[in-house]
Motif scaffolding. Structure first.
Motif, mmCIF file in Angstrom:
data_model
loop_
_atom_site.group_PDB
_atom_site.id
_atom_site.type_symbol
_atom_site.label_atom_id
_atom_site.label_comp_id
_atom_site.label_asym_id
_atom_site.label_seq_id
_atom_site.Cartn_x
_atom_site.Cartn_y
_atom_site.Cartn_z
ATOM 1 N N THR A 108 41.444 42.025 30.930
ATOM 2 C CA THR A 108 40.841 40.726 30.111
ATOM 3 C C THR A 108 39.662 40.368 30.897
ATOM 4 N N THR A 109 39.752 40.451 32.407
ATOM 5 C CA THR A 109 38.534 39.947 33.380
ATOM 6 C C THR A 109 37.496 40.920 33.395
ATOM 7 N N ALA A 110 37.904 42.332 33.244
ATOM 8 C CA ALA A 110 36.982 43.263 33.215
ATOM 9 C C ALA A 110 35.982 43.207 32.141
ATOM 10 N N LYS A 111 36.614 43.006 30.935
ATOM 11 C CA LYS A 111 35.782 42.839 29.791
ATOM 12 C C LYS A 111 34.944 41.649 29.939
ATOM 13 N N ASN A 112 35.434 40.472 30.435
ATOM 14 C CA ASN A 112 34.532 39.377 30.614
ATOM 15 C C ASN A 112 33.478 39.504 31.673
ATOM 16 N N ILE A 113 33.801 40.328 32.570
ATOM 17 C CA ILE A 113 32.548 40.593 33.744
ATOM 18 C C ILE A 113 31.513 41.368 33.015
ATOM 19 N N ILE A 114 31.918 42.587 32.311
ATOM 20 C CA ILE A 114 31.046 43.403 31.397
ATOM 21 C C ILE A 114 30.235 42.608 30.697
#
Length: 134
Positions: free
Chosen positions: A28-34
């Motif tokens: 989830t955090t990776a998707k938010n960062i991207i």
């Protein structure tokens, strides 16, 4: 070579999967960062441009606590629990499960493998036989 937060990202993976190799970043955090950096999620790590890597790096450094800082904070939290003598701190100190799991039959990872259990059992038997003989 994409290096973010001191971690070398795996080259052949998609960027959203590659970011999860950083401690403290999940899916989830990776998707938010991207999304925040404006990078295409289908891009492979080895296909990232230098500009995209810099965008990702700034988003991670500015908004998220990852790697060394996060590990240090977690260790300090555990140390605080142990110092104040809370129940969770005592479980950490004795190397037992902290979150209420049963320990009579399970918790092998936390308490030591089955080999350790066998040696303890052997020691106990020898003490019992020593009492009967003596």
């Amino acid at each position: 070579m994409a290096r973010i937060a001191g971690v070398e990202l795996p080259r052949d993976r998609r960027i959203e999967a590659g970011l999860t190799s950083i401690f403290g970043i999940g899916w989830t955090t990776a998707k938010n960062i991207i999304q925040e950096a404006g990078v295409d999620p289908a891009t492979r790590v080895n296909a990232l441009t230098e500009d995209e890597i810099n965008k990702l790096r700034t988003v991670v450094e500015d908004n998220y606590k990852v790697e060394g800082d996060l590990r240090r904070e977690v260790q300090m939290d555990i140390k605080r629990l142990m110092d104040i003598g809370s129940y969770r701190g005592l479980r950490h100190r004795r190397n037992l499960p902290v979150r209420g799991q049963r320990t009579s039959t399970n918790a092998r990872t936390r308490r030591g493998g089955y080999k350790a259990k066998r040696t303890i059992a052997v020691g106990r038997k020898s003490k019992e036989t020593a009492r009967r003989v003596g």
